[in-house]
Design an enzyme around this catalytic site. Structure first.
Site, PDB file in Angstrom:
ATOM      1  N   TYR A   1     -30.037  20.107  95.109  1.00  0.00           N
ATOM      2  CA  TYR A   1     -29.198  19.530  94.056  1.00  0.00           C
ATOM      3  C   TYR A   1     -27.979  18.888  94.709  1.00  0.00           C
ATOM      4  O   TYR A   1     -27.221  19.556  95.422  1.00  0.00           O
ATOM      5  CB  TYR A   1     -28.759  20.581  93.036  1.00  0.00           C
ATOM      6  CG  TYR A   1     -27.968  19.940  91.917  1.00  0.00           C
ATOM      7  CD1 TYR A   1     -28.629  19.290  90.881  1.00  0.00           C
ATOM      8  CD2 TYR A   1     -26.573  19.911  91.938  1.00  0.00           C
ATOM      9  CE1 TYR A   1     -27.917  18.649  89.878  1.00  0.00           C
ATOM     10  CE2 TYR A   1     -25.860  19.261  90.939  1.00  0.00           C
ATOM     11  CZ  TYR A   1     -26.542  18.632  89.916  1.00  0.00           C
ATOM     12  OH  TYR A   1     -25.840  17.977  88.926  1.00  0.00           O
TER      13      TYR A   1
ATOM     14  N   GLN B   1     -30.114  20.566  83.452  1.00  0.00           N
ATOM     15  CA  GLN B   1     -31.475  20.050  83.234  1.00  0.00           C
ATOM     16  C   GLN B   1     -32.200  19.774  84.543  1.00  0.00           C
ATOM     17  O   GLN B   1     -33.425  19.918  84.629  1.00  0.00           O
ATOM     18  CB  GLN B   1     -31.456  18.812  82.333  1.00  0.00           C
ATOM     19  CG  GLN B   1     -30.657  17.634  82.822  1.00  0.00           C
ATOM     20  CD  GLN B   1     -29.208  17.654  82.346  1.00  0.00           C
ATOM     21  OE1 GLN B   1     -28.620  18.709  82.141  1.00  0.00           O
ATOM     22  NE2 GLN B   1     -28.634  16.460  82.176  1.00  0.00           N
TER      23      GLN B   1
ATOM     24  N   ASN C   1     -21.293  22.130  89.200  1.00  0.00           N
ATOM     25  CA  ASN C   1     -20.276  22.649  88.283  1.00  0.00           C
ATOM     26  C   ASN C   1     -20.731  23.984  87.686  1.00  0.00           C
ATOM     27  O   ASN C   1     -21.784  24.530  88.047  1.00  0.00           O
ATOM     28  CB  ASN C   1     -19.945  21.617  87.200  1.00  0.00           C
ATOM     29  CG  ASN C   1     -21.162  21.272  86.345  1.00  0.00           C
ATOM     30  OD1 ASN C   1     -22.128  22.036  86.245  1.00  0.00           O
ATOM     31  ND2 ASN C   1     -21.121  20.116  85.713  1.00  0.00           N
TER      32      ASN C   1
ATOM     33  N   SER D   1     -14.928  25.204  94.625  1.00  0.00           N
ATOM     34  CA  SER D   1     -14.545  25.207  96.036  1.00  0.00           C
ATOM     35  C   SER D   1     -13.161  25.821  96.235  1.00  0.00           C
ATOM     36  O   SER D   1     -12.315  25.804  95.337  1.00  0.00           O
ATOM     37  CB  SER D   1     -14.567  23.773  96.569  1.00  0.00           C
ATOM     38  OG  SER D   1     -14.518  23.770  97.967  1.00  0.00           O
TER      39      SER D   1
ATOM     40  N   GLN E   1      -8.945  20.565  99.503  1.00  0.00           N
ATOM     41  CA  GLN E   1      -9.786  21.383  98.615  1.00  0.00           C
ATOM     42  C   GLN E   1      -9.340  21.260  97.167  1.00  0.00           C
ATOM     43  O   GLN E   1     -10.168  21.284  96.254  1.00  0.00           O
ATOM     44  CB  GLN E   1      -9.742  22.848  99.039  1.00  0.00           C
ATOM     45  CG  GLN E   1     -10.566  23.143 100.270  1.00  0.00           C
ATOM     46  CD  GLN E   1     -12.014  22.734 100.107  1.00  0.00           C
ATOM     47  OE1 GLN E   1     -12.728  23.245  99.266  1.00  0.00           O
ATOM     48  NE2 GLN E   1     -12.453  21.793 100.917  1.00  0.00           N
TER      49      GLN E   1
ATOM     50  N   HIS F   1     -11.095  18.689  94.965  1.00  0.00           N
ATOM     51  CA  HIS F   1     -12.506  18.863  94.613  1.00  0.00           C
ATOM     52  C   HIS F   1     -12.702  18.946  93.102  1.00  0.00           C
ATOM     53  O   HIS F   1     -13.628  18.359  92.542  1.00  0.00           O
ATOM     54  CB  HIS F   1     -13.068  20.125  95.258  1.00  0.00           C
ATOM     55  CG  HIS F   1     -13.843  19.848  96.513  1.00  0.00           C
ATOM     56  ND1 HIS F   1     -14.990  19.109  96.533  1.00  0.00           N
ATOM     57  CD2 HIS F   1     -13.617  20.233  97.798  1.00  0.00           C
ATOM     58  CE1 HIS F   1     -15.447  19.035  97.774  1.00  0.00           C
ATOM     59  NE2 HIS F   1     -14.620  19.697  98.561  1.00  0.00           N
TER      60      HIS F   1
ATOM     61  N   GLU G   1     -14.129  31.011 100.854  1.00  0.00           N
ATOM     62  CA  GLU G   1     -15.213  30.104 101.252  1.00  0.00           C
ATOM     63  C   GLU G   1     -14.860  29.445 102.584  1.00  0.00           C
ATOM     64  O   GLU G   1     -15.636  29.465 103.533  1.00  0.00           O
ATOM     65  CB  GLU G   1     -15.406  29.046 100.170  1.00  0.00           C
ATOM     66  CG  GLU G   1     -16.432  27.983 100.528  1.00  0.00           C
ATOM     67  CD  GLU G   1     -16.411  26.803  99.566  1.00  0.00           C
ATOM     68  OE1 GLU G   1     -17.393  26.051  99.556  1.00  0.00           O
ATOM     69  OE2 GLU G   1     -15.414  26.634  98.832  1.00  0.00           O
ATOM     70  N   HIS G   2     -13.681  28.827 102.637  1.00  0.00           N
ATOM     71  CA  HIS G   2     -13.172  28.208 103.862  1.00  0.00           C
ATOM     72  C   HIS G   2     -11.918  28.959 104.290  1.00  0.00           C
ATOM     73  O   HIS G   2     -11.033  29.196 103.468  1.00  0.00           O
ATOM     74  CB  HIS G   2     -12.786  26.739 103.641  1.00  0.00           C
ATOM     75  CG  HIS G   2     -13.883  25.893 103.086  1.00  0.00           C
ATOM     76  ND1 HIS G   2     -13.983  25.595 101.733  1.00  0.00           N
ATOM     77  CD2 HIS G   2     -14.930  25.275 103.687  1.00  0.00           C
ATOM     78  CE1 HIS G   2     -15.031  24.814 101.543  1.00  0.00           C
ATOM     79  NE2 HIS G   2     -15.625  24.613 102.705  1.00  0.00           N
TER      80      HIS G   2
ATOM     81  N   ASP H   1     -16.723  19.945 106.483  1.00  0.00           N
ATOM     82  CA  ASP H   1     -17.325  19.371 105.278  1.00  0.00           C
ATOM     83  C   ASP H   1     -18.258  18.211 105.613  1.00  0.00           C
ATOM     84  O   ASP H   1     -19.202  17.939 104.878  1.00  0.00           O
ATOM     85  CB  ASP H   1     -16.231  18.859 104.326  1.00  0.00           C
ATOM     86  CG  ASP H   1     -15.869  19.883 103.269  1.00  0.00           C
ATOM     87  OD1 ASP H   1     -16.491  20.949 103.238  1.00  0.00           O
ATOM     88  OD2 ASP H   1     -14.953  19.608 102.473  1.00  0.00           O
TER      89      ASP H   1
ATOM     90  N   GLU I   1     -45.033  63.268 101.561  1.00  0.00           N
ATOM     91  CA  GLU I   1     -44.650  62.478 100.378  1.00  0.00           C
ATOM     92  C   GLU I   1     -45.683  62.620  99.266  1.00  0.00           C
ATOM     93  O   GLU I   1     -45.586  61.931  98.251  1.00  0.00           O
ATOM     94  CB  GLU I   1     -44.468  60.998 100.767  1.00  0.00           C
ATOM     95  CG  GLU I   1     -43.196  60.746 101.557  1.00  0.00           C
ATOM     96  CD  GLU I   1     -42.833  59.276 101.663  1.00  0.00           C
ATOM     97  OE1 GLU I   1     -43.681  58.416 101.359  1.00  0.00           O
ATOM     98  OE2 GLU I   1     -41.675  58.991 102.043  1.00  0.00           O
TER      99      GLU I   1
ATOM    100  N   HIS J   1     -52.738  57.512 101.195  1.00  0.00           N
ATOM    101  CA  HIS J   1     -52.094  56.951 102.385  1.00  0.00           C
ATOM    102  C   HIS J   1     -52.546  57.730 103.634  1.00  0.00           C
ATOM    103  O   HIS J   1     -52.891  57.141 104.664  1.00  0.00           O
ATOM    104  CB  HIS J   1     -50.569  57.037 102.266  1.00  0.00           C
ATOM    105  CG  HIS J   1     -49.947  55.959 101.434  1.00  0.00           C
ATOM    106  ND1 HIS J   1     -50.186  55.832 100.097  1.00  0.00           N
ATOM    107  CD2 HIS J   1     -49.096  54.951 101.780  1.00  0.00           C
ATOM    108  CE1 HIS J   1     -49.497  54.795  99.634  1.00  0.00           C
ATOM    109  NE2 HIS J   1     -48.825  54.238 100.635  1.00  0.00           N
TER     110      HIS J   1
END
Length: 431
Positions: A124, A186, A209, A233, A255, A258, A322-323, A356, A410, A415
Protein backbone atom coordinates in the site's frame (compact mmCIF):
# COMPACT_ATOMS: atom_id res chain seq x y z
CA UNK A 1 5.59 22.95 21.66
CA UNK A 2 5.54 23.25 25.40
CA UNK A 3 8.63 22.72 27.56
CA UNK A 4 8.54 20.39 30.57
CA UNK A 5 11.24 20.79 33.23
CA UNK A 6 12.25 17.55 34.95
CA UNK A 7 8.75 16.03 34.97
CA UNK A 8 8.26 13.31 37.57
CA UNK A 9 8.27 9.78 36.24
CA UNK A 10 4.61 9.00 36.90
CA UNK A 11 3.57 11.87 34.59
CA UNK A 12 5.66 10.81 31.58
CA UNK A 13 3.03 8.64 29.97
CA UNK A 14 0.41 11.37 30.16
CA UNK A 15 2.72 14.20 29.06
CA UNK A 16 4.02 12.26 26.04
CA UNK A 17 0.67 10.72 25.12
CA UNK A 18 0.22 10.38 21.38
CA UNK A 19 -2.91 11.65 19.64
CA UNK A 20 -5.64 9.10 20.28
CA UNK A 21 -7.76 7.32 17.69
CA UNK A 22 -11.49 6.88 18.09
CA UNK A 23 -11.13 3.19 17.25
CA UNK A 24 -14.80 2.25 17.56
CA UNK A 25 -15.91 5.12 15.35
CA UNK A 26 -13.24 4.32 12.74
CA UNK A 27 -14.06 0.61 12.68
CA UNK A 28 -17.73 1.47 12.26
CA UNK A 29 -16.80 3.16 8.97
CA UNK A 30 -14.17 0.62 7.86
CA UNK A 31 -16.04 -2.64 8.47
CA UNK A 32 -18.83 -1.94 5.92
CA UNK A 33 -16.17 -0.97 3.35
CA UNK A 34 -14.47 -4.33 3.77
CA UNK A 35 -17.80 -6.11 3.51
CA UNK A 36 -18.83 -4.32 0.32
CA UNK A 37 -15.52 -5.05 -1.38
CA UNK A 38 -15.72 -8.70 -0.30
CA UNK A 39 -19.21 -8.98 -1.77
CA UNK A 40 -18.98 -6.78 -4.87
CA UNK A 41 -15.30 -6.76 -5.86
CA UNK A 42 -14.32 -4.30 -8.60
CA UNK A 43 -17.79 -2.77 -8.65
CA UNK A 44 -17.36 -1.67 -5.02
CA UNK A 45 -13.88 -0.28 -5.70
CA UNK A 46 -15.16 1.80 -8.61
CA UNK A 47 -18.03 3.07 -6.50
CA UNK A 48 -15.69 4.07 -3.66
CA UNK A 49 -13.38 5.84 -6.13
CA UNK A 50 -16.36 7.98 -7.14
CA UNK A 51 -17.58 8.47 -3.58
CA UNK A 52 -14.27 9.23 -1.84
CA UNK A 53 -11.89 10.35 -4.61
CA UNK A 54 -14.55 11.97 -6.83
CA UNK A 55 -13.35 10.24 -10.00
CA UNK A 56 -15.05 7.97 -12.52
CA UNK A 57 -12.49 5.30 -13.29
CA UNK A 58 -12.74 3.24 -16.47
CA UNK A 59 -10.20 0.71 -15.22
CA UNK A 60 -8.69 -0.06 -11.84
CA UNK A 61 -5.41 -1.30 -13.29
CA UNK A 62 -2.71 1.05 -14.51
CA UNK A 63 -1.92 0.29 -18.14
CA UNK A 64 1.53 -0.13 -19.68
CA UNK A 65 0.90 3.08 -21.62
CA UNK A 66 0.19 4.98 -18.39
CA UNK A 67 3.37 3.63 -16.81
CA UNK A 68 5.43 4.76 -19.80
CA UNK A 69 3.70 8.17 -19.84
CA UNK A 70 4.45 8.58 -16.14
CA UNK A 71 8.09 7.67 -16.63
CA UNK A 72 8.43 10.40 -19.27
CA UNK A 73 7.15 13.01 -16.80
CA UNK A 74 9.81 12.31 -14.17
CA UNK A 75 12.79 14.66 -14.35
CA UNK A 76 16.29 13.26 -14.98
CA UNK A 77 17.40 14.61 -11.60
CA UNK A 78 14.68 12.72 -9.76
CA UNK A 79 15.35 9.55 -11.75
CA UNK A 80 19.00 9.72 -10.72
CA UNK A 81 18.07 10.30 -7.07
CA UNK A 82 15.66 7.36 -7.08
CA UNK A 83 18.33 5.14 -8.65
CA UNK A 84 20.90 6.09 -5.98
CA UNK A 85 18.35 5.38 -3.23
CA UNK A 86 17.41 2.06 -4.84
CA UNK A 87 21.05 0.98 -5.01
CA UNK A 88 21.64 1.77 -1.31
CA UNK A 89 18.42 0.09 -0.16
CA UNK A 90 19.23 -2.93 -2.33
CA UNK A 91 22.76 -3.27 -0.93
CA UNK A 92 21.67 -3.04 2.70
CA UNK A 93 18.71 -5.41 2.32
CA UNK A 94 20.61 -7.94 0.19
CA UNK A 95 23.22 -8.11 2.96
CA UNK A 96 20.48 -9.23 5.37
CA UNK A 97 20.10 -12.61 3.63
CA UNK A 98 21.14 -15.58 5.75
CA UNK A 99 22.34 -18.96 4.47
CA UNK A 100 20.36 -22.11 5.11
CA UNK A 101 21.14 -23.50 8.58
CA UNK A 102 22.00 -27.21 8.77
CA UNK A 103 22.90 -28.67 12.16
CA UNK A 104 23.36 -32.25 13.34
CA UNK A 105 22.12 -31.83 16.91
CA UNK A 106 23.07 -35.40 17.88
CA UNK A 107 24.28 -38.40 15.88
CA UNK A 108 21.66 -39.23 13.26
CA UNK A 109 19.41 -36.21 13.95
CA UNK A 110 19.79 -33.38 11.44
CA UNK A 111 17.80 -30.13 11.68
CA UNK A 112 17.57 -27.47 8.98
CA UNK A 113 16.15 -23.95 8.74
CA UNK A 114 15.53 -22.31 5.41
CA UNK A 115 14.12 -18.96 4.25
CA UNK A 116 11.22 -19.20 1.80
CA UNK A 117 9.56 -16.15 0.18
CA UNK A 118 5.98 -15.24 0.96
CA UNK A 119 4.33 -15.90 -2.37
CA UNK A 120 1.80 -13.06 -2.72
CA UNK A 121 2.36 -9.64 -1.14
CA UNK A 122 0.40 -6.40 -1.31
CA UNK A 123 2.07 -3.00 -1.05
CA UNK A 124 0.00 0.00 0.00
CA UNK A 125 1.51 3.30 -1.14
CA UNK A 126 -0.11 6.49 0.19
CA UNK A 127 -0.77 9.09 -2.48
CA UNK A 128 -3.01 11.63 -0.79
CA UNK A 129 -1.35 14.65 0.83
CA UNK A 130 2.07 13.31 -0.22
CA UNK A 131 2.71 10.69 -2.95
CA UNK A 132 5.23 8.44 -1.22
CA UNK A 133 7.22 7.01 -4.12
CA UNK A 134 10.01 6.38 -1.60
CA UNK A 135 7.79 3.76 0.03
CA UNK A 136 7.68 1.91 -3.30
CA UNK A 137 11.44 1.48 -2.90
CA UNK A 138 11.25 0.53 0.75
CA UNK A 139 8.70 -2.22 0.14
CA UNK A 140 9.31 -3.20 -3.47
CA UNK A 141 13.07 -3.69 -3.26
CA UNK A 142 13.04 -6.25 -0.39
CA UNK A 143 9.99 -7.97 -1.90
CA UNK A 144 11.91 -8.51 -5.14
CA UNK A 145 15.08 -9.56 -3.30
CA UNK A 146 13.09 -12.08 -1.26
CA UNK A 147 11.68 -13.62 -4.43
CA UNK A 148 7.96 -13.02 -3.83
CA UNK A 149 6.22 -14.46 -6.88
CA UNK A 150 3.39 -11.89 -7.00
CA UNK A 151 3.59 -8.25 -5.95
CA UNK A 152 0.48 -6.05 -6.04
CA UNK A 153 0.76 -2.29 -5.53
CA UNK A 154 -2.30 -0.26 -4.52
CA UNK A 155 -2.24 3.54 -4.47
CA UNK A 156 -4.96 6.20 -4.72
CA UNK A 157 -5.23 8.12 -8.00
CA UNK A 158 -5.51 11.90 -8.29
CA UNK A 159 -8.60 13.82 -9.41
CA UNK A 160 -7.75 13.06 -13.04
CA UNK A 161 -7.70 9.35 -12.32
CA UNK A 162 -3.93 9.12 -12.69
CA UNK A 163 -1.22 7.74 -10.41
CA UNK A 164 1.69 10.04 -9.54
CA UNK A 165 4.44 9.70 -12.21
CA UNK A 166 7.21 9.10 -9.64
CA UNK A 167 5.28 6.18 -8.16
CA UNK A 168 4.86 4.67 -11.63
CA UNK A 169 8.52 5.22 -12.53
CA UNK A 170 9.78 3.71 -9.27
CA UNK A 171 7.51 0.68 -9.61
CA UNK A 172 8.73 0.10 -13.17
CA UNK A 173 12.37 0.47 -12.08
CA UNK A 174 11.89 -2.27 -9.49
CA UNK A 175 9.87 -4.48 -11.82
CA UNK A 176 6.35 -4.13 -10.40
CA UNK A 177 3.68 -4.01 -13.10
CA UNK A 178 0.48 -4.85 -11.18
CA UNK A 179 -0.54 -1.36 -10.06
CA UNK A 180 -4.09 -0.73 -8.82
CA UNK A 181 -5.82 2.64 -8.64
CA UNK A 182 -7.31 2.21 -5.18
CA UNK A 183 -6.62 3.87 -1.87
CA UNK A 184 -7.89 3.85 1.67
CA UNK A 185 -9.59 0.99 3.47
CA UNK A 186 -11.07 -0.25 0.16
CA UNK A 187 -7.57 -0.97 -1.19
CA UNK A 188 -6.75 -3.04 1.88
CA UNK A 189 -10.07 -4.87 1.47
CA UNK A 190 -9.28 -5.62 -2.18
CA UNK A 191 -5.93 -7.18 -1.29
CA UNK A 192 -7.51 -9.07 1.61
CA UNK A 193 -10.34 -10.72 -0.32
CA UNK A 194 -9.25 -10.36 -3.95
CA UNK A 195 -11.45 -8.91 -6.71
CA UNK A 196 -11.73 -9.38 -10.46
CA UNK A 197 -8.75 -7.02 -10.93
CA UNK A 198 -6.88 -7.32 -7.64
CA UNK A 199 -5.26 -10.60 -6.58
CA UNK A 200 -5.73 -11.76 -3.02
CA UNK A 201 -2.46 -11.57 -1.09
CA UNK A 202 -0.89 -13.35 1.87
CA UNK A 203 0.60 -10.29 3.56
CA UNK A 204 -0.04 -6.54 3.33
CA UNK A 205 2.64 -3.88 3.79
CA UNK A 206 2.67 -0.12 3.90
CA UNK A 207 1.76 2.96 5.92
CA UNK A 208 -1.49 4.88 5.72
CA UNK A 209 -4.00 7.02 7.58
CA UNK A 210 -6.13 5.82 10.49
CA UNK A 211 -8.65 4.16 8.15
CA UNK A 212 -5.93 2.22 6.32
CA UNK A 213 -4.43 1.21 9.67
CA UNK A 214 -7.80 0.02 10.96
CA UNK A 215 -8.47 -1.92 7.74
CA UNK A 216 -5.07 -3.62 7.96
CA UNK A 217 -5.72 -4.71 11.51
CA UNK A 218 -9.16 -6.03 10.56
CA UNK A 219 -7.68 -7.91 7.60
CA UNK A 220 -5.77 -10.16 10.01
CA UNK A 221 -9.11 -11.72 10.99
CA UNK A 222 -9.36 -13.10 7.45
CA UNK A 223 -6.04 -14.94 7.42
CA UNK A 224 -3.94 -12.11 5.97
CA UNK A 225 -0.75 -11.03 7.73
CA UNK A 226 0.39 -7.40 7.98
CA UNK A 227 3.81 -5.86 8.37
CA UNK A 228 3.06 -4.29 11.76
CA UNK A 229 0.46 -2.26 13.61
CA UNK A 230 1.22 1.40 13.07
CA UNK A 231 -0.08 4.90 13.62
CA UNK A 232 0.97 8.41 12.59
CA UNK A 233 4.65 9.19 12.03
CA UNK A 234 6.81 10.40 14.92
CA UNK A 235 10.36 11.37 15.86
CA UNK A 236 12.14 11.82 19.15
CA UNK A 237 15.37 13.83 19.18
CA UNK A 238 17.76 13.34 22.10
CA UNK A 239 20.19 16.27 22.05
CA UNK A 240 22.50 18.28 24.26
CA UNK A 241 24.56 21.47 23.87
CA UNK A 242 26.86 19.77 21.34
CA UNK A 243 23.94 19.56 18.90
CA UNK A 244 23.13 22.37 16.48
CA UNK A 245 19.71 23.91 17.25
CA UNK A 246 18.82 24.58 13.62
CA UNK A 247 19.56 20.93 12.75
CA UNK A 248 17.37 19.67 15.59
CA UNK A 249 14.55 22.02 14.60
CA UNK A 250 14.69 20.81 11.00
CA UNK A 251 14.43 17.19 12.15
CA UNK A 252 11.42 17.94 14.33
CA UNK A 253 9.68 19.73 11.46
CA UNK A 254 10.49 16.99 8.95
CA UNK A 255 8.19 14.68 10.89
CA UNK A 256 5.65 17.31 11.90
CA UNK A 257 4.87 17.98 8.22
CA UNK A 258 3.80 14.36 7.67
CA UNK A 259 0.33 14.88 9.11
CA UNK A 260 -1.74 16.74 11.68
CA UNK A 261 -1.71 13.66 13.92
CA UNK A 262 2.09 13.27 13.83
CA UNK A 263 4.08 13.88 16.99
CA UNK A 264 7.61 15.15 17.63
CA UNK A 265 9.49 15.10 20.94
CA UNK A 266 12.72 16.74 22.08
CA UNK A 267 14.62 15.35 25.08
CA UNK A 268 17.52 17.48 26.32
CA UNK A 269 19.45 18.29 29.48
CA UNK A 270 19.35 22.06 28.90
CA UNK A 271 16.39 24.42 29.11
CA UNK A 272 18.27 27.15 27.23
CA UNK A 273 19.06 24.69 24.42
CA UNK A 274 15.40 23.67 24.24
CA UNK A 275 14.39 27.32 23.91
CA UNK A 276 16.91 27.88 21.11
CA UNK A 277 15.54 24.85 19.26
CA UNK A 278 11.94 26.03 19.60
CA UNK A 279 12.92 29.47 18.34
CA UNK A 280 14.46 27.79 15.28
CA UNK A 281 11.28 25.75 14.83
CA UNK A 282 9.25 28.97 14.63
CA UNK A 283 11.65 30.49 12.09
CA UNK A 284 11.78 27.42 9.83
CA UNK A 285 8.06 26.72 10.11
CA UNK A 286 7.25 29.93 8.23
CA UNK A 287 9.10 28.71 5.12
CA UNK A 288 7.32 25.34 4.80
CA UNK A 289 4.69 24.67 2.14
CA UNK A 290 2.97 22.31 4.62
CA UNK A 291 3.29 24.70 7.56
CA UNK A 292 -0.40 24.43 8.51
CA UNK A 293 -0.09 20.66 8.85
CA UNK A 294 3.19 20.96 10.77
CA UNK A 295 1.73 23.59 13.09
CA UNK A 296 -1.12 21.30 14.10
CA UNK A 297 1.30 18.42 14.68
CA UNK A 298 3.42 20.65 16.91
CA UNK A 299 0.43 21.15 19.18
CA UNK A 300 0.69 17.40 19.96
CA UNK A 301 4.39 17.75 20.68
CA UNK A 302 6.64 18.52 23.62
CA UNK A 303 10.20 19.32 24.68
CA UNK A 304 11.35 17.63 27.89
CA UNK A 305 14.31 18.81 29.96
CA UNK A 306 15.87 16.11 32.14
CA UNK A 307 19.10 16.63 34.07
CA UNK A 308 19.84 12.93 34.41
CA UNK A 309 21.16 10.86 31.48
CA UNK A 310 19.70 7.67 32.93
CA UNK A 311 16.27 9.31 33.22
CA UNK A 312 16.53 10.58 29.65
CA UNK A 313 17.25 7.07 28.37
CA UNK A 314 14.43 5.67 30.48
CA UNK A 315 11.85 8.08 29.09
CA UNK A 316 13.04 7.35 25.53
CA UNK A 317 12.66 3.60 26.05
CA UNK A 318 9.24 4.10 27.61
CA UNK A 319 8.10 6.21 24.65
CA UNK A 320 9.65 3.75 22.13
CA UNK A 321 9.89 6.17 19.18
CA UNK A 322 9.53 5.23 15.53
CA UNK A 323 12.52 7.45 14.70
CA UNK A 324 15.17 8.29 17.30
CA UNK A 325 17.86 10.88 16.61
CA UNK A 326 20.80 10.86 19.03
CA UNK A 327 22.88 14.01 18.95
CA UNK A 328 24.74 14.11 22.25
CA UNK A 329 28.39 14.27 23.28
CA UNK A 330 28.51 10.73 24.68
CA UNK A 331 26.61 9.08 21.86
CA UNK A 332 27.97 5.56 22.48
CA UNK A 333 26.60 5.52 26.03
CA UNK A 334 23.25 6.65 24.70
CA UNK A 335 23.21 4.05 21.92
CA UNK A 336 23.99 1.26 24.37
CA UNK A 337 21.15 2.41 26.62
CA UNK A 338 18.46 2.23 23.90
CA UNK A 339 16.40 -0.92 23.45
CA UNK A 340 13.07 0.48 22.20
CA UNK A 341 13.25 2.34 18.88
CA UNK A 342 12.28 1.71 15.28
CA UNK A 343 15.38 3.23 13.66
CA UNK A 344 18.22 5.25 15.20
CA UNK A 345 20.05 8.19 13.59
CA UNK A 346 23.39 9.09 15.15
CA UNK A 347 25.20 12.44 15.18
CA UNK A 348 24.72 15.97 13.90
CA UNK A 349 24.97 15.00 10.26
CA UNK A 350 22.45 12.14 10.21
CA UNK A 351 19.01 13.63 9.54
CA UNK A 352 15.99 11.37 9.81
CA UNK A 353 15.10 12.24 6.22
CA UNK A 354 18.23 10.35 5.05
CA UNK A 355 16.67 7.15 6.34
CA UNK A 356 13.31 8.12 4.89
CA UNK A 357 14.81 8.19 1.41
CA UNK A 358 18.24 6.94 0.59
CA UNK A 359 20.67 5.82 3.33
CA UNK A 360 19.68 2.19 2.81
CA UNK A 361 17.72 1.36 5.95
CA UNK A 362 13.96 0.87 5.71
CA UNK A 363 11.55 3.66 6.57
CA UNK A 364 8.54 1.39 7.22
CA UNK A 365 8.77 1.32 11.00
CA UNK A 366 6.66 0.59 14.08
CA UNK A 367 4.93 3.67 15.49
CA UNK A 368 2.67 4.43 18.44
CA UNK A 369 5.00 2.63 20.88
CA UNK A 370 5.04 -0.65 18.95
CA UNK A 371 8.84 -0.39 18.74
CA UNK A 372 8.72 -2.12 22.13
CA UNK A 373 7.85 -5.38 20.41
CA UNK A 374 8.07 -4.95 16.62
CA UNK A 375 10.91 -4.41 14.18
CA UNK A 376 10.79 -2.28 11.07
CA UNK A 377 10.39 -3.84 7.63
CA UNK A 378 13.43 -5.80 6.43
CA UNK A 379 14.22 -8.59 4.00
CA UNK A 380 12.95 -11.04 6.63
CA UNK A 381 9.52 -9.39 6.51
CA UNK A 382 9.00 -10.93 3.08
CA UNK A 383 10.28 -14.37 4.06
CA UNK A 384 9.05 -17.29 6.12
CA UNK A 385 11.40 -19.59 8.00
CA UNK A 386 10.65 -23.28 7.51
CA UNK A 387 12.35 -25.87 9.68
CA UNK A 388 13.13 -29.41 8.57
CA UNK A 389 14.37 -32.50 10.35
CA UNK A 390 15.67 -35.84 9.12
CA UNK A 391 16.31 -38.73 11.49
CA UNK A 392 18.24 -41.81 10.51
CA UNK A 393 18.02 -45.29 12.05
CA UNK A 394 20.86 -44.32 14.36
CA UNK A 395 19.11 -41.07 15.16
CA UNK A 396 15.78 -42.63 16.15
CA UNK A 397 17.63 -45.08 18.40
CA UNK A 398 19.45 -42.17 20.08
CA UNK A 399 16.52 -39.77 20.34
CA UNK A 400 13.55 -42.17 20.57
CA UNK A 401 13.72 -43.01 24.29
CA UNK A 402 13.76 -39.29 25.18
CA UNK A 403 10.61 -38.68 23.11
CA UNK A 404 8.90 -41.78 24.59
CA UNK A 405 9.49 -40.63 28.16
CA UNK A 406 8.30 -37.07 27.47
CA UNK A 407 5.18 -38.18 25.58
CA UNK A 408 4.29 -40.73 28.27
CA UNK A 409 4.50 -38.06 30.96
CA UNK A 410 2.22 -35.77 28.96
CA UNK A 411 -0.24 -38.71 28.68
CA UNK A 412 -0.03 -38.64 24.88
CA UNK A 413 0.12 -42.34 24.11
CA UNK A 414 -0.12 -41.99 20.31
CA UNK A 415 2.87 -39.65 20.33
CA UNK A 416 4.86 -42.24 22.27
CA UNK A 417 3.68 -45.05 20.03
CA UNK A 418 4.85 -43.23 16.87
CA UNK A 419 8.37 -43.65 18.23
CA UNK A 420 7.96 -47.06 19.88
CA UNK A 421 6.64 -48.67 16.71
CA UNK A 422 9.76 -47.55 14.84
CA UNK A 423 12.13 -48.72 17.57
CA UNK A 424 10.39 -52.10 17.66
CA UNK A 425 10.65 -52.36 13.87
CA UNK A 426 14.40 -51.71 14.04
CA UNK A 427 14.77 -54.33 16.78
CA UNK A 428 12.92 -56.95 14.69
CA UNK A 429 14.89 -55.94 11.60
CA UNK A 430 18.14 -56.46 13.49
CA UNK A 431 17.06 -60.01 14.42
Amino acid sequence: MKILLNPVKNTWKKELARPTFKTKAINKIVKPILKKVEQNGDKALLKFALEYDHIQLKSLLVSTEEINEGEALVSPELKTAIQVAKDNIERFHAAQATPELIQEVMPGVVCRRKSVPIQRVGLYIPGGTAPLFSTVLMLGVPAKLAGCSEIVLCTPPNREGKVHPAILYTAKLIGIDKIVKAGGAQAIAAMTFGTESVPQVDKIFGPGNQYVTAAKQLSTKYGVAIDMPAGPSEVLVYADETAIPSFVASDLLSQAEHGVDSQVVLITNSESFAKRVLKEVEIQLKTLSRKDIAKKALSNSVAVVLDSTSMALEIINQYAPEHLIISVENEEEAIEGIYNAGSVFIGNYTPESAGDYASGTNHTLPTYGYARNYSGVSLDSFLKKITYQKISEEGIRNLGPTVEIMAENELLDAHKNAVTIRLNYLKSKKK
